[in-house]
Motif scaffolding. Structure first.
Motif, short mmCIF file in Angstrom:
data_model
loop_
_atom_site.label_atom_id
_atom_site.label_comp_id
_atom_site.label_asym_id
_atom_site.label_seq_id
_atom_site.Cartn_x
_atom_site.Cartn_y
_atom_site.Cartn_z
N TYR A 105 0.68 -1.43 -0.02
CA TYR A 105 -0.03 0.21 -0.12
C TYR A 105 0.82 1.25 -0.04
N ILE B 4 -9.71 8.08 12.89
CA ILE B 4 -9.71 7.57 11.53
C ILE B 4 -7.95 7.77 11.23
N ALA C 227 -6.12 4.89 12.68
CA ALA C 227 -6.25 3.72 11.81
C ALA C 227 -5.33 3.64 10.66
N MET C 228 -5.44 4.98 10.05
CA MET C 228 -4.31 4.79 8.91
C MET C 228 -2.72 4.81 9.32
N ASP D 202 -1.81 1.43 10.32
CA ASP D 202 -1.52 0.52 9.00
C ASP D 202 -0.23 0.85 8.26
N ARG E 140 -14.02 -4.19 9.21
CA ARG E 140 -12.74 -3.57 8.74
C ARG E 140 -12.10 -4.48 7.65
N ARG F 243 -11.61 -3.68 3.73
CA ARG F 243 -10.01 -3.87 3.18
C ARG F 243 -9.98 -4.86 2.05
N ASP G 230 -9.53 -3.87 -2.14
CA ASP G 230 -8.24 -4.55 -2.65
C ASP G 230 -8.81 -5.12 -3.84
N ARG H 299 -11.51 2.51 5.74
CA ARG H 299 -11.21 1.82 7.13
C ARG H 299 -12.67 1.98 7.83
#
Lengths: 256, 472
Positions: free
Chosen positions: A178, A196, A199-200, A203, B22, B26, B30, B327
């Motif tokens: 990603y 939010i 969470a970003m 990851d 989630r 995801r 994808d 998300r």
């Protein structure tokens, strides 16, 4: 947002450096290293001490008048026709693209557009204008690169950062999952929508960490403030430095 | 009670805490990103397709009022009855009138986001009319008494286990299985029966062609064709922005739509409806109605920059590529259209008071703008709406609904001070001096920032100071 292909001038004798408020305050060494790198690339660097911030935080919060005030004050600090080299893709995007939009139809329009044309992000300037050739003197290592969204989508310079790293013989560039996804900073977004953003960035740090690269590099201190803060909070050893510092360390043969 | 945009923060937090949700998103995003990437394997071709689609949409919108009139007269000439609705209430009243004039009690509906916008199913239920969803995803969502969480894949938030559990609860005689084909067949069997007995078929519209008075419908399941041909009466509903000028405008838009949405070069079905059943024809409805809905769109149309919002052809690529949507999923937004496009269209449909948190819920990463097949500058429009939510309208401009709804004196003071500090070198110097010299005073906890990060540490000396030393 212009998608036109940019035509680059020949290498000038002098350039201005726009270090950005984040580099000024949080990582002045990145600024010093970038200036040294530009000097090694054969240009004289003028650093204007009165520079502060490009105005992006106010602009992205919807305060266009305040952003305009800031923008006019900054542009006035760079009167000579030399290129303005910005040490962050996101601030570069503000000064190269969004200033045009802020002043469209105003009395300043023509002057602002001329200024915007002179704005370059550091890596694009090193590759396309200086046509720099890097001689790698450092020990063998691995890095993972994070390019900011603005660098990628507004300035379209994620490729130039890669090209610079690609010139280093002893450096292995690791690919993250990603890669093009945002780290979750987005200026005031990180505090307006903290859940939010969390969470970003979680990851993002996981994907960066999964590469097991020895070093994280990025040409954007906004992203690094976010990513480094999260990596440190998680107790990781991976840490990000400015791409300029990494490149300089390779030229000088020291380990960053 | 369905989610609402006023509660965006709480809904987003709840979605983030749901691990299964989630993972579902995801995985689905994808998959869709990969499909789109394969469909646009050639970057030059992608760029050309997007340029053309954008040019068509811009041209059509530039003459929207004339095209709508032309559409109306050509539809009428074809035997289609045209109705105009300013808002949801008027649209629902039109539906009620038509259905009740035929004594109807059951309507089958192909997927239509505009019908979600007017909450057609609930409105018809109040009149004693059952409105059954026939798109598989919509059918699943309806069984679960939910709203769609994506504009082209309404049930994408569910995995097969969750779908099987829903069928077990609601479909008589269903034997629990996780076999996807069996699940699909189960739904199809229920729906087949309903097409035959329904009094009215309802559909949306992807493109309404002004030149010919033709309604185009893009779909993959065949349910759209069933809904628009089997019942005696067909009612199509669309937002006024969906009109295109020429029949020749449709193929390029269709191509841009399907590649962006599901990565398909074409869809399994493409329906062109040009009127009711004619004499000697064997099938088709005896009456076709078209409802043209405004519901806030003319506000977007009135401003040349905001008008770009209406270029949207509802492919969903912006949400598939959005790190925020990926998300939190669609329901957290509490709006019919979620994700990036939802953040720029919902303020027009619902006003800026209700949607004030949506334009800020973006890191402005630009992924949405990068994939939009009609090149809507979504990040710039988000920035524009942030501005409108804080400030008075520009001189001579009409206020948006909910203009200045997010205005805050404190915030205005902060940014005014910021602007002052950036243009007063002495003040800026003093502030950075304080930050560097007093850095040990910076607390370890900095509100929302430090919930997942350490507090940033200013350097001991600023670059300005170090450069002053260097230049000595």
């Amino acid at each position: 947002m212009s998608s036109a292909i940019r035509l680059y001038p020949p290498r000038p004798e002098k350039v201005y450096v726009y270090a950005t408020c984040l580099v000024d305050l949080f990582s002045p060494q990145s600024g010093l290293d970038a200036i040294r790198l530009l000097e090694l690339a054969g240009v004289e660097v003028i650093y204007v001490p009165k520079q502060s911030c490009c105005g992006q935080p106010a602009y992205s919060s919807g305060y266009n008048d305040d952003a305009r005030t800031t923008a006019l004050s900054q542009m006035a600090l760079f009167p000579e026709p030399w290129p303005v080299i910005v040490l962050s893709g996101s601030c570069g995007g503000m000064m190269h693209h969004h200033y045009r939009r802020l002043f469209a139809g105003s009395e300043h329009e023509a002057r602002v557009n001329q200024f915007c044309d002179r704005v370059f992000e550091l890596t694009e300037f090193l590759v396309h204008v200086c046509r720099i050739r890097l001689k790698d003197q450092g020990p063998s290592t691995s890095v993972v690169l994070h390019t900011s969204c603005a660098a990628r989508r507004e300035m379209k310079v994620h490729v130039t950062a890669r090209q610079l790293l690609g010139q280093l013989e002893q450096v292995e560039l690791r690919e993250q999952a990603y890669e093009s996804e945002c780290c979750g900073f987005g200026g005031t977004f990180a505090v307006r929508h903290p859940a939010i953003s969390e969470a970003m960035v979680q990851d993002k740090t996981r994907h960066l960490n999964d590469t097991q690269a020895e070093q994280l590099v990025s040409a954007d201190w906004g992203c690094l403030l976010n990513i480094n803060g999260a990596l440190e909070y998680q107790g990781r050893t991976l840490k990000g430095i400015h791409l300029a510092s990494f490149l300089l360390s390779r030229l000088e043969g020291s380990h960053a | 009670m369905h989610n609402q945009p006023q509660h965006f923060h709480a809904q987003a937090e709840a979605a983030l805490a749901d691990k299964e949700l989630r993972a579902n998103f995801r995985g689905a995003m994808d998959y869709l990103r990969d499909k789109r990437k394969t469909a646009f394997a050639d970057a030059g071709e992608e760029s050309a397709i997007r340029d053309r689609a954008e040019a068509i949409r811009r041209r059509c919108l530039s003459k929207l009022p004339e095209l709508l009139e032309q559409l109306e007269s050509n539809c009428i000439a074809n035997g289609i009855r045209v109705h105009w609705a300013e808002n949801a209430e008027q649209a629902n009243a039109i539906f009620t009138d038509i259905i009740q004039s035929h004594g109807g009690t059951l309507a089958v509906k192909g997927k239509s986001m505009v019908s979600e916008e007017i909450e057609l199913n609930d409105a018809m239920a109040k009149e004693g009319i059952t409105c059954l969803e026939s798109d598989m995803g919509e059918y699943i969502v309806q069984l679960g008494r939910e709203t769609p969480s994506h504009i082209i894949m309404p049930a994408i938030h569910k995995n097969k286990q969750q779908v099987a559990d829903l069928f077990a609860e609601h479909v008589p005689g269903f034997e629990h299985t996780l076999d996807v084909d069996t699940l699909i067949q189960t739904g199809r069997r229920v729906l087949r029966e309903k097409y035959r007995t329904a009094d009215v078929g309802v559909s949306g519209v992807n493109f309404a062609v002004a030149e010919t008075g033709t309604l185009c419908l893009v779909e993959n399941e065949g349910n759209g064709r069933m809904c628009t041909t089997v019942p005696e009466v067909h009612i199509a509903i669309t937002g006024i922005e969906k009109v295109v000028e020429f029949l020749a405008d449709v193929p390029p838009l269709f191509s841009a739509l399907t590649r962006s949405a599901t990565g398909q070069l074409i869809t399994t079905y493409f329906n062109m409806i040009s009127g009711p059943r004619k004499e000697n024809e064997l099938d088709g409805p005896k009456e076709v109605h078209l409802v043209l809905l405004d519901n806030g769109r003319s506000q977007a149309f009135a401003d040349e920059e905001l008008r770009k919002t209406l270029q949207c052809i509802r492919c969903g690529a912006c949400m598939n590529h959005c790190p925020v949507y990926t998300r939190i999923g669609g329901h957290a937004y509490g709006t019919v259209y979620p994700g990036p496009i939802g953040k720029i269209i919902s303020p027009h449909l619902m006003g800026l008071e209700a949607t004030r948190d949506l334009p800020t819920a973006s890191s402005l990463c630009g992924a949405c703008g990068e994939v939009c097949p009609v090149r809507i500058p979504i990040p710039e429009l988000l920035q524009r709406l942030r501005h409108e939510a804080k400030q008075d309208p520009a001189p001579g401009a009409l206020p948006l609904r909910g203009q200045k709804a997010a205005a805050s004196n404190t915030e205005a003071f902060v940014w005014r001070s910021f602007a002052l500090a950036t243009r007063q070198p002495a003040l800026y110097r003093m502030l950075t001096w304080c930050a560097t010299r007093l850095r040990w005073l910076i607390p370890r906890k900095l509100g929302p920032w430090t919930r997942c990060r350490t507090a940033p540490k200013p350097a001991a000396r600023t670059l300005r100071e170090l450069m002053a030393e260097r230049n000595k």
